[in-house]
Design an enzyme around this catalytic site. Structure first.
Site, PDB file in Angstrom:
ATOM      1  N   HIS A 135      44.004  61.437 119.232  1.00  0.00           N
ATOM      2  CA  HIS A 135      42.778  61.907 118.582  1.00  0.00           C
ATOM      3  C   HIS A 135      42.136  60.910 117.616  1.00  0.00           C
ATOM      4  CE1 HIS A 135      44.333  65.687 120.131  1.00  0.00           C
ATOM      5  NE2 HIS A 135      43.233  66.309 119.793  1.00  0.00           N
ATOM      6  N   GLU A 315      44.751  75.395 127.282  1.00  0.00           N
ATOM      7  CA  GLU A 315      43.517  75.941 126.680  1.00  0.00           C
ATOM      8  C   GLU A 315      42.338  75.645 127.620  1.00  0.00           C
ATOM      9  OE1 GLU A 315      43.425  74.076 122.809  1.00  0.00           O
ATOM     10  OE2 GLU A 315      45.277  75.050 122.195  1.00  0.00           O
ATOM     11  N   GLU A 331      38.636  80.175 123.162  1.00  0.00           N
ATOM     12  CA  GLU A 331      38.717  79.637 121.799  1.00  0.00           C
ATOM     13  C   GLU A 331      37.338  79.641 121.141  1.00  0.00           C
ATOM     14  OE1 GLU A 331      40.575  75.778 121.618  1.00  0.00           O
ATOM     15  OE2 GLU A 331      39.893  75.430 119.561  1.00  0.00           O
ATOM     16  N   CYS A 411      41.171  73.976 113.812  1.00  0.00           N
ATOM     17  CA  CYS A 411      39.888  73.487 114.319  1.00  0.00           C
ATOM     18  C   CYS A 411      38.769  74.521 114.192  1.00  0.00           C
ATOM     19  CB  CYS A 411      40.025  73.033 115.762  1.00  0.00           C
ATOM     20  SG  CYS A 411      40.749  74.268 116.848  1.00  0.00           S
ATOM     21  N   CYS A 412      39.096  75.797 114.437  1.00  0.00           N
ATOM     22  CA  CYS A 412      38.018  76.787 114.569  1.00  0.00           C
ATOM     23  C   CYS A 412      37.304  77.133 113.255  1.00  0.00           C
ATOM     24  CB  CYS A 412      38.535  78.053 115.240  1.00  0.00           C
ATOM     25  SG  CYS A 412      39.223  77.789 116.890  1.00  0.00           S
TER      26      CYS A 412
HETATM   27 ZN    ZN Z   1      39.245  75.684 117.655  1.00  0.00          ZN
END
Ligand code: ZN
Length: 646
Positions: A135, A315, A331, A411-412
């Site tokens: 990443h 995912e 997600e 992340c969300c």
């Molecule tokens: Zn996320």
């Protein structure tokens, strides 16, 4: 190819009952809360260590790196959210906090421009060696997006300068030139960010680098395979045999891809960048690829809520029409990515179908990620929940039965925090002589067209109310087109200009009612979008929804909750001819339109054996459905979107 431009944050001021509340939550609750999380100031929450990592990298603190390899991106997303918030709401104190963090980032930047705490602190000397999963370029992308947003919002250049140095350094490392690495990110993000950096700086090299990253992906031999062969650290997960190249959309060159594959957030960020590139360069081939991918996602692989990613493993997307309601991944970030993609497609290929999906995702699969008080979040947004099964089943381990305050992989929540205050960018776009209205959100916009500026004031109670009023003020009288998106769910819209009814059918063009006339100061438009309660049927190939309906009204998808309808929601069926009524309830869930009707429920208290050969008895029961986004705000319980129809 006619393309549109989106308005910038500074051109729009949102004054809207529904959205102002949410933007305020981001400002007053989420941004301060996330700042505390990033600084490890909250007892009972797993330390993020994200700010401490930067302090260590800057030499201001001693210690080890902690957190995910992409921990830096949490700081970046927070700064981006702060930037959008500052763009619409001055807050000198918050700006000072952000400035201090930017100072810290500049101190953590290495002499050659590199800026990543994981590799600086934990893996010195190993930069760019594990692109498949580490990443690095993803974090760089989020820093770039944050810097562009911060510059747009405040006019301050320091962050942008830091980030340009970093981007220039990345540009010196990657590319087609013989001395450069032929790599690209394992998690797309930097591509779309570089296009933003190009737009704000005008530096062609950033656009060229974005194009390089997009076009290099999926070429053979696969870069990640070569990288794996070279590295002494073989801990890359599941590599090489059980690692699907489509997870990173590197199974094929992007221009040969026709179906949405792999990790759904990665896919959305890639497609967004592809559409951006096509917008900037006029690349028609790339535009066609984007259209095909869009159609595959939205016609075969998307939930009715705008959720995407139908399995937890990777995912990821799976196959057409595979949309399990209780084990899907959906997600929050993936729906946010879909909104990014939709916005770019609207500009690339103006068609209401993109706006319809943008709206669906915003009001359903995105907003469901956040509690009404802004204090807890869903990562996964299922369409059917039986809490006991979620506790018991390994294949539902990813499904939380109640929103969480924070996630180790966080992340969300910051993605919601940056999307919601940036909503202003999604409402309008324009060409030299046309203004497109994509979303019905109250507020004012001030937009520069070819020969003049035009301001437009929008007033509405959307998404609950059916009426949208506009006051249009061009600087001077001129023939212009204003195109209003007519949502596909609306069967009998009406449009009046200065009290006169317009013949809508003749004005319709690809989902927009195009009103071309000489507009004068103070012209008033009234758009009426009747919102009947609708029954939605899924394509017959969606096995799990056979014989079922989803309820919707306006842009909102509805669901049943146990708290209103009792347990075992699957026992409820809705007769084909059941009357359904909708009413606003100010006391319910912060004020929502609820849907009520009479359903049938299996009622068999004498039934003790597991199987029998007697048809279940049914009795009429009142049912109450609430907007999907607002579910799970009244405790843990069952929830169901797709209801049996009898
Ligand atoms: Zn996320």
């Amino acid at each position: 190819m006619k393309t549109l431009r989106s308005v910038s944050m500074n051109q729009v001021k949102i004054e809207d009952a529904f959205w102002n509340d949410r933007i305020r939550l981001v400002r007053e609750v989420i941004i301060p809360y996330q700042k505390q999380v990033l600084n490890d100031e909250l007892p009972g929450v797993e330390p993020s260590h994200a700010m401490e990592n930067f302090r260590i990298a800057a030499g201001e603190s001693k210690g080890q790196f902690h957190g995910m390899v992409f921990q830096d991106s949490d700081v970046a997303k927070w700064l981006e959210a702060v930037a959008y918030s500052l763009a619409t709401h001055e807050d000198p104190q918050l700006e000072k906090v952000a400035d201090d963090i930017i100072d810290l980032l500049s101190k953590a930047q290495q002499p050659d421009g590199y800026l990543n705490t994981y590799f600086t602190v934990a893996k010195p000397g190993q930069r760019w060696t594990k692109l498949a999963e580490d990443h690095e370029l993803y974090c760089a992308g989020h820093l770039i997006e944050a810097a562009v947003a911060y510059y747009d919002a405040t006019g301050k250049k320091k962050f942008l300068d830091v980030i340009c140095r970093y981007a220039d350094y990345i540009d010196s490392v990657f590319g087609t030139e013989p001395e450069k690495k032929k790599g690209y990110p394992g998690h797309e993000e930097i591509e779309l960010a570089l296009v933003k950096l190009y737009r704000v700086t005008g530096e062609e090299r950033y656009l060229k680098l974005a194009k390089y990253f997009v076009d290099e992906r999926g070429k053979q031999p696969n870069y990640f395979d070569l990288e794996y062969e070279k590295t002494s650290d073989k801990s890359i997960f599941r590599y090489p045999d059980d690692w699907d190249r489509s997870y990173t959309q590197s199974h094929l060159p992007v221009r040969e891809q026709t179906t949405a594959e792999g990790h759904s957030v990665r896919a959305m960020y890639l497609y967004t960048a592809m559409a951006d590139l096509s917008l900037e360069t006029g690349d028609g081939e790339l535009a066609e690829v984007c259209k095909a991918l869009w159609d595959n996602v939205t016609q075969k692989r998307m939930y009715v809520t705008g959720g995407i990613g139908s399995q937890a493993y990777d995912e990821a997307f799976t196959i057409d029409y595979d949309l399990p309601n209780d084990t899907g991944y959906t997600e929050t970030c993936a729906s946010i990515g879909l909104a990014f993609f939709a916005q770019r497609m609207l500009n690339l290929d103006p068609d209401g179908k993109y706006g319809d999906v943008l709206e669906t995702a915003l009001y359903n699969g995105i907003l469901s990620g956040m509690a009404l008080d802004g204090k807890s979040f869903f990562y996964v947004n299922p369409l059917e929940v039986w809490p006991d099964a979620c506790y018991a089943r390994h294949d539902k381990e990813h499904v939380e039965v109640i929103r969480q305050r924070w996630f180790r992989c966080a992340c969300c929540p910051p993605n919601l925090a940056r999307l919601i205050p940036s909503l202003g960018q999604y409402i309008y776009s324009y060409t030299d002589k046309e203004l497109f209205v994509h979303l019905y959100v109250g507020g004012t916009a001030d937009i520069g067209l070819e020969n003049q500026r035009i301001s437009i004031v929008q007033r509405t109670d959307y998404p609950w109310g059916e009426h949208v009023g506009f006051t249009v003020c061009p600087e001077r009288d001129e023939e212009l087109t204003i195109a209003f998106r007519i949502p596909r769910w609306c069967k009998s819209p009406t449009l009046r200009v200065n009290g006169e009814n317009l013949e809508l059918e003749s004005m319709m063009d690809r989902g927009y009612a195009r009103v071309t006339r000489t507009w004068s100061k103070g012209d008033h438009v009234e758009l009426q979008l009747p919102m009947m309660v609708r029954r939605i049927y899924a394509h017959p190939n969606v096995r799990v929804n056979a014989g079922k309906i989803a309820l919707a009204r306006g842009p909102m998808v509805y669901c049943l909750e146990e708290v209103d309808n009792g347990e075992v929601l699957a026992q409820i069926a809705l007769p084909k001819d059941a009357t359904l009524s909708a009413a606003f309830d100010a006391e319910l869930l912060g004020g929502v339109v609820e849907v009520r009707g009479e359903g049938l429920r299996s009622e068999n208290p004498e039934w003790s054996e597991l199987y029998r050969e007697i048809r279940p008895k049914q009795k009429p029961v009142p049912i109450r459905a609430i907007p999907y986004f607002a579910w799970n705000n009244r405790g843990v319980g069952e929830m169901l979107v797709w209801i049996r129809e009898s």
